[in-house]
Design a protein around this motif. Structure first.
Motif, PDB file in Angstrom:
ATOM      1  N   PRO A   1       0.704  -1.299  -0.010  1.00 35.73           N
ATOM      2  CA  PRO A   1      -0.127  -0.054   0.040  1.00 35.73           C
ATOM      3  C   PRO A   1       0.993   1.091   0.005  1.00 35.73           C
ATOM      4  O   PRO A   1       1.665   1.381   0.807  1.00 35.73           O
ATOM      5  N   GLU A   2       0.412   2.024  -0.806  1.00 37.24           N
ATOM      6  CA  GLU A   2       1.422   3.414  -0.800  1.00 37.24           C
ATOM      7  C   GLU A   2       0.810   4.423   0.087  1.00 37.24           C
ATOM      8  O   GLU A   2       1.766   5.432   0.331  1.00 37.24           O
ATOM      9  N   GLN A   3      -0.307   4.246   0.267  1.00 41.48           N
ATOM     10  CA  GLN A   3      -0.802   5.243   1.240  1.00 41.48           C
ATOM     11  C   GLN A   3      -0.742   4.889   2.786  1.00 41.48           C
ATOM     12  O   GLN A   3      -1.135   3.708   3.192  1.00 41.48           O
ATOM     13  N   LYS A   4      -0.511   6.074   3.542  1.00 45.91           N
ATOM     14  CA  LYS A   4      -0.190   5.764   4.959  1.00 45.91           C
ATOM     15  C   LYS A   4      -1.790   5.288   5.475  1.00 45.91           C
ATOM     16  O   LYS A   4      -2.759   5.722   5.404  1.00 45.91           O
ATOM     17  N   ASN A   5      -1.594   4.397   6.514  1.00 45.10           N
ATOM     18  CA  ASN A   5      -2.758   3.580   7.105  1.00 45.10           C
ATOM     19  C   ASN A   5      -3.619   2.747   6.260  1.00 45.10           C
ATOM     20  O   ASN A   5      -4.845   2.513   6.580  1.00 45.10           O
ATOM     21  N   ALA A   6      -3.111   2.526   5.145  1.00 39.00           N
ATOM     22  CA  ALA A   6      -3.626   1.744   4.080  1.00 39.00           C
ATOM     23  C   ALA A   6      -3.467   0.155   4.167  1.00 39.00           C
ATOM     24  O   ALA A   6      -2.213  -0.160   4.760  1.00 39.00           O
ATOM     25  N   LYS A   7      -4.622  -0.804   4.144  1.00 39.30           N
ATOM     26  CA  LYS A   7      -4.088  -2.256   4.219  1.00 39.30           C
ATOM     27  C   LYS A   7      -5.130  -2.791   3.493  1.00 39.30           C
ATOM     28  O   LYS A   7      -6.088  -2.354   2.821  1.00 39.30           O
ATOM     29  N   GLN A   8      -4.552  -4.112   2.937  1.00 43.74           N
ATOM     30  CA  GLN A   8      -5.527  -4.971   2.015  1.00 43.74           C
ATOM     31  C   GLN A   8      -5.085  -6.479   2.147  1.00 43.74           C
ATOM     32  O   GLN A   8      -3.816  -6.753   2.772  1.00 43.74           O
ATOM     33  N   ALA A   9      -5.910  -7.294   2.024  1.00 45.05           N
ATOM     34  CA  ALA A   9      -5.816  -8.709   1.945  1.00 45.05           C
ATOM     35  C   ALA A   9      -4.737  -9.255   0.841  1.00 45.05           C
ATOM     36  O   ALA A   9      -4.824  -8.809  -0.032  1.00 45.05           O
ATOM     37  N   LEU A  10      -4.106 -10.180   1.513  1.00 44.59           N
ATOM     38  CA  LEU A  10      -2.871 -10.381   0.284  1.00 44.59           C
ATOM     39  C   LEU A  10      -3.575 -11.434  -0.430  1.00 44.59           C
ATOM     40  O   LEU A  10      -4.373 -12.430  -0.049  1.00 44.59           O
ATOM     41  N   SER A  11      -3.107 -11.470  -2.006  1.00 42.75           N
ATOM     42  CA  SER A  11      -3.724 -12.538  -2.776  1.00 42.75           C
ATOM     43  C   SER A  11      -2.870 -13.353  -3.048  1.00 42.75           C
ATOM     44  O   SER A  11      -3.266 -14.459  -3.551  1.00 42.75           O
ATOM     45  N   GLN A  12      -1.774 -13.390  -2.670  1.00 38.75           N
ATOM     46  CA  GLN A  12      -0.701 -14.447  -2.753  1.00 38.75           C
ATOM     47  C   GLN A  12      -0.410 -15.082  -1.474  1.00 38.75           C
ATOM     48  O   GLN A  12       0.075 -14.176  -0.520  1.00 38.75           O
ATOM     49  N   VAL A  13       0.172 -16.257  -1.344  1.00 42.86           N
ATOM     50  CA  VAL A  13       0.834 -16.859  -0.015  1.00 42.86           C
ATOM     51  C   VAL A  13       1.970 -16.176   0.311  1.00 42.86           C
ATOM     52  O   VAL A  13       2.860 -16.235  -0.551  1.00 42.86           O
ATOM     53  N   ILE A  14       2.281 -15.931   1.221  1.00 40.74           N
ATOM     54  CA  ILE A  14       3.464 -15.473   1.996  1.00 40.74           C
ATOM     55  C   ILE A  14       4.065 -16.259   3.146  1.00 40.74           C
ATOM     56  O   ILE A  14       3.255 -16.247   3.816  1.00 40.74           O
ATOM     57  N   ASN A  15       4.917 -17.025   2.805  1.00 40.72           N
ATOM     58  CA  ASN A  15       5.445 -17.946   3.949  1.00 40.72           C
ATOM     59  C   ASN A  15       6.540 -17.206   4.407  1.00 40.72           C
ATOM     60  O   ASN A  15       7.607 -16.833   3.717  1.00 40.72           O
ATOM     61  N   ALA A  16       6.679 -17.034   5.841  1.00 40.81           N
ATOM     62  CA  ALA A  16       7.909 -16.468   6.550  1.00 40.81           C
ATOM     63  C   ALA A  16       9.003 -17.023   6.601  1.00 40.81           C
ATOM     64  O   ALA A  16      10.118 -16.867   6.414  1.00 40.81           O
ATOM     65  N   GLU A  17       8.835 -18.652   6.379  1.00 37.61           N
ATOM     66  CA  GLU A  17      10.026 -19.445   5.905  1.00 37.61           C
ATOM     67  C   GLU A  17      10.875 -19.057   4.980  1.00 37.61           C
ATOM     68  O   GLU A  17      12.040 -19.268   4.691  1.00 37.61           O
ATOM     69  N   ASP A  18      10.243 -18.417   3.806  1.00 36.10           N
ATOM     70  CA  ASP A  18      10.753 -17.978   2.704  1.00 36.10           C
ATOM     71  C   ASP A  18      11.796 -16.919   2.852  1.00 36.10           C
ATOM     72  O   ASP A  18      12.685 -16.408   1.841  1.00 36.10           O
ATOM     73  N   MET A  19      11.614 -15.960   3.956  1.00 36.42           N
ATOM     74  CA  MET A  19      12.432 -15.129   4.358  1.00 36.42           C
ATOM     75  C   MET A  19      13.884 -15.268   4.991  1.00 36.42           C
ATOM     76  O   MET A  19      14.638 -14.629   4.662  1.00 36.42           O
ATOM     77  N   LEU A  20      13.702 -16.659   5.173  1.00 28.28           N
ATOM     78  CA  LEU A  20      15.162 -17.244   6.141  1.00 28.28           C
ATOM     79  C   LEU A  20      16.247 -17.432   5.137  1.00 28.28           C
ATOM     80  O   LEU A  20      15.768 -18.049   4.075  1.00 28.28           O
ATOM     81  N   PRO A  21      17.383 -17.058   5.400  1.00 28.08           N
ATOM     82  CA  PRO A  21      18.416 -17.733   4.567  1.00 28.08           C
ATOM     83  C   PRO A  21      18.642 -19.201   5.087  1.00 28.08           C
ATOM     84  O   PRO A  21      18.035 -19.825   5.837  1.00 28.08           O
TER      85      PRO A  21
END
Length: 178
Positions: free
Chosen positions: A96-116
């Motif tokens: 979101p480009e505007q402050k205090n804006a939010k939205q539901a994610l359309s793609q799965v984000i897995n925290a595991e994918d952030m890890l080295p």
């Protein structure tokens, strides 16, 4: 550090005016010394708030976990400039480009994918890096950085409009365990 991060847990992305944050549904956990913490959210800082061997990085993510008593454990991961980060691309596509804006994610984000790939980390006791900067936070900073493209860092800093990091704090009497 044991982890059980569910792949469909990241369900919402928001711009809170200070950072971009991905909120998680209940169920993704991390265990540390037999203690279970649930992943609540992750958010970003540019440049990094932590340093590794005196080196700062263009971007850092904090995976914020809490136990049933409200004790916090934060996993910090540094990003070095290099190849585009595919896990970030999913989030950045809906940033979101505007402050205090939010939205539901359309793609799965897995925290595991952030890890080295190398899961070695530094451990120390510290504080939150945003107000109220409360003490008593267990920090686990991954030793190995992951990559992020220059364009991905630029997109984040353009949306935020400024640096989003707390300056590096003195170590004082805190031991850093390896």
């Amino acid at each position: 550090m044991g982890r059980d991060y569910y792949s469909a847990a990241g369900n919402e992305i928001l711009n809170n005016g200070h950072t971009i944050q991905v909120n998680f549904r209940p169920g993704s956990t991390m265990s540390l010394n037999g203690h279970t913490y649930e992943l609540k959210q992750f958010h970003f800082h540019a440049p990094s708030e932590n340093q590794i061997k005196g080196e700062s990085f263009p971007l850092e993510v904090h995976l914020v976990h809490a136990d049933k008593e409200g004790n916090l454990a934060v996993v910090g991961i540094m990003f070095k400039e290099g190849a585009e980060n595919k896990a970030l691309t999913k989030a950045w596509n809906q940033m979101p480009e505007q402050k205090n804006a939010k939205q539901a994610l359309s793609q799965v984000i897995n925290a595991e994918d952030m890890l080295p790939s190398d899961k070695a980390y530094y451990r120390f006791n510290g504080s939150l890096t945003t107000p109220p900067c409360s003490e008593g936070v267990t920090w686990l900073v991954m030793k190995e950085p992951v990559t992020v493209s220059k364009e991905q860092v630029e997109q984040f800093t353009k949306v935020m409009g400024t640096h989003t990091n707390r300056p590096v704090q003195p170590l004082n009497a805190r031991p850093v365990l390896q």
